[in-house]
Design a protein around this motif. Structure first.
Motif, PDB file in Angstrom:
ATOM      1  N   SER A 145       0.854  -1.183   0.000  1.00  0.00           N
ATOM      2  CA  SER A 145       0.000   0.000   0.000  1.00  0.00           C
ATOM      3  C   SER A 145       0.889   1.231   0.000  1.00  0.00           C
ATOM      4  O   SER A 145       1.706   1.419   0.905  1.00  0.00           O
ATOM      5  CB  SER A 145      -0.908   0.010   1.240  1.00  0.00           C
ATOM      6  N   GLN A 147      -0.161   4.272   0.220  1.00  0.00           N
ATOM      7  CA  GLN A 147      -0.860   5.365   0.897  1.00  0.00           C
ATOM      8  C   GLN A 147      -0.612   5.346   2.405  1.00  0.00           C
ATOM      9  O   GLN A 147      -1.228   6.097   3.138  1.00  0.00           O
ATOM     10  CB  GLN A 147      -2.364   5.279   0.604  1.00  0.00           C
ATOM     11  N   THR A 148       0.267   4.462   2.853  1.00  0.00           N
ATOM     12  CA  THR A 148       0.577   4.362   4.275  1.00  0.00           C
ATOM     13  C   THR A 148       2.069   4.555   4.500  1.00  0.00           C
ATOM     14  O   THR A 148       2.872   4.420   3.578  1.00  0.00           O
ATOM     15  CB  THR A 148       0.148   2.991   4.845  1.00  0.00           C
ATOM     16  N   THR A 150       4.120   2.688   6.293  1.00  0.00           N
ATOM     17  CA  THR A 150       4.876   1.441   6.329  1.00  0.00           C
ATOM     18  C   THR A 150       4.759   0.613   5.065  1.00  0.00           C
ATOM     19  O   THR A 150       5.391  -0.429   4.965  1.00  0.00           O
ATOM     20  CB  THR A 150       4.399   0.591   7.507  1.00  0.00           C
ATOM     21  N   SER A 151       3.931   1.040   4.122  1.00  0.00           N
ATOM     22  CA  SER A 151       3.612   0.286   2.898  1.00  0.00           C
ATOM     23  C   SER A 151       2.715  -0.914   3.178  1.00  0.00           C
ATOM     24  O   SER A 151       2.494  -1.735   2.290  1.00  0.00           O
ATOM     25  CB  SER A 151       4.886  -0.189   2.170  1.00  0.00           C
ATOM     26  N   ALA A 154      -3.240  -0.281   6.520  1.00  0.00           N
ATOM     27  CA  ALA A 154      -3.510   0.262   7.855  1.00  0.00           C
ATOM     28  C   ALA A 154      -2.253   0.281   8.734  1.00  0.00           C
ATOM     29  O   ALA A 154      -2.346   0.298   9.962  1.00  0.00           O
ATOM     30  CB  ALA A 154      -4.616  -0.526   8.553  1.00  0.00           C
ATOM     31  N   ASP A 155      -1.062   0.281   8.115  1.00  0.00           N
ATOM     32  CA  ASP A 155       0.201   0.287   8.873  1.00  0.00           C
ATOM     33  C   ASP A 155       0.268  -0.848   9.890  1.00  0.00           C
ATOM     34  O   ASP A 155       0.831  -0.696  10.981  1.00  0.00           O
ATOM     35  CB  ASP A 155       0.400   1.632   9.588  1.00  0.00           C
ATOM     36  N   CYS A 214       5.892  -4.118   1.937  1.00  0.00           N
ATOM     37  CA  CYS A 214       5.197  -4.286   3.218  1.00  0.00           C
ATOM     38  C   CYS A 214       5.804  -5.439   4.006  1.00  0.00           C
ATOM     39  O   CYS A 214       6.145  -5.300   5.184  1.00  0.00           O
ATOM     40  CB  CYS A 214       3.705  -4.530   2.975  1.00  0.00           C
ATOM     41  N   PRO A 232      -1.043   4.051  12.895  1.00  0.00           N
ATOM     42  CA  PRO A 232      -1.348   4.938  11.775  1.00  0.00           C
ATOM     43  C   PRO A 232      -1.173   6.401  12.137  1.00  0.00           C
ATOM     44  O   PRO A 232      -1.533   6.829  13.230  1.00  0.00           O
ATOM     45  CB  PRO A 232      -2.821   4.617  11.473  1.00  0.00           C
TER      46      PRO A 232
END
Length: 331
Positions: A145, A147-148, A150-151, A154-155, A214, A232
């Motif tokens: 992901s 958009q976070t 941590t990738s 939801a981290d 991730c 997050p």
């Protein structure tokens, strides 16, 4: 006492070991020792080691089905505080990384004479309801992901690590591909040779393991101990400005705090001014409304509103009279 010191010095010199380097811990070895101190962990680990190392015949190195079952029991029944430490321990040298790779006894549980096609291996996995479920969990919890922070979705590092460990003991069992202490690469025992017109899909499936930011970040964070407080993170104005709005609808007494608005808040407030938007229930708009419609009298704690009565008309009338007087004097 002197004799003891001489002996210690002789030990380090004789073995060629640097005392500082020797003091560094092999985290994977420490994890194995910790497991042996727990009865349940020691029992189930000894069980799968015995089963996975038991040679059936000169041509059959082990009973893979029984080895997989013993591994599933170990990772399902032993708390993650022991299993994760063995599976995701951080390493500074090749010997440690090889111990980490050998955790699941890959000669029996992982490797084979030839690597099957990854899509064929996935099809075999999907015929088993439990393997299919574990693979779906992995894709859901470890998908990259962007958009976070941590990738991870939801981290959540723990969800990804749990899904990875959950696949061990099935045909889709993943493992470290080599003994590199720094470059972490994991993969099922498969390749994309012979994929035909499905090669692109096969490569994409394989990259979910080999080039997954991730999963890589989750493993590294656990090994380094940096995943404990991971949570997050929201926009900066929510973390720094919301408490001020909840405490009081007006600005704080210290005027210097009023200049600490972030860029996001300034942009939002400018939009409110330009478009004449009314405040709604959102925190950022209510904060802007308070910021834009509140004045503070210098040198006092008194707060006045721009529409609080005729007080605004008086300065305007005085200014008009003064302007007329100056005009007459000029004539």
């Amino acid at each position: 006492m002197i004799l003891a010191n001489v002996f210690c010095l002789f030990f380090f010199l004789g073995t060629g070991a640097d005392p500082v380097v020797s003091a560094k811990s092999n985290h994977c070895l420490d994890a194995a020792k910790a497991c042996n101190l727990n009865d349940n962990c020691k029992k189930l680990r000894s069980s799968y080691i015995s089963i996975c190392n038991r040679e059936i015949s000169p041509t059959e190195r082990c009973n893979r089905r029984k080895c997989h079952k013993a591994l599933r029991q170990f990772f399902d029944r032993v708390p993650s505080e022991y299993t994760y430490r063995m599976l995701f321990c951080s390493c500074q040298d090749q010997a440690c990384a090889e111990r980490r790779r050998q955790t699941i006894l890959p000669r029996c549980s992982y490797e084979d004479k030839e690597k099957p096609n990854c899509l064929d291996l996935r099809s075999v996995c999907r015929t088993d309801h439990l393997c299919r479920s574990r693979l779906a969990d992995f894709h859901a919890n470890c998908r990259a992901s962007y958009q976070t922070v941590t990738s991870c979705p939801a981290d959540n590092y723990q969800a990804c690590l749990g899904s990875y460990a959950g696949m061990i003991g099935f045909d889709m069992t993943p493992n470290y591909v080599d003994s590199s202490p720094t470059g972490i690469v994991v993969s099922p025992w498969c390749s994309c040779r012979g994929s035909g017109n499905m090669e692109e899909e096969c490569e994409k499936f394989l990259r979910d393991f080999t080039e997954n930011p991730c999963l890589r970040n989750a493993i590294q964070a656990f090994g380094n101990g940096t995943d404990v407080n991971m949570s997050p993170k929201g926009p900066s104005f929510q973390a720094t400005q919301s408490p001020r709005v909840e405490k009081s609808p007006s600005l704080p007494d210290d005027l210097s705090d009023s200049t600490s608005l972030g860029t996001s808040v300034i942009t939002t407030c400018t939009s409110v001014q330009e478009q004449g938007l009314k405040a709604n229930n959102s925190k950022e708009l209510s904060m802007c409304f308070t910021e834009l419609t509140t004045n503070i009298i210098p040198g006092s704690n008194k707060v006045i509103k721009p529409n609080s009565g005729p007080s605004r008309a008086r300065p305007s009338a005085a200014f008009t009279a003064f302007s007329l007087l100056m005009l007459k004097l000029a004539l």
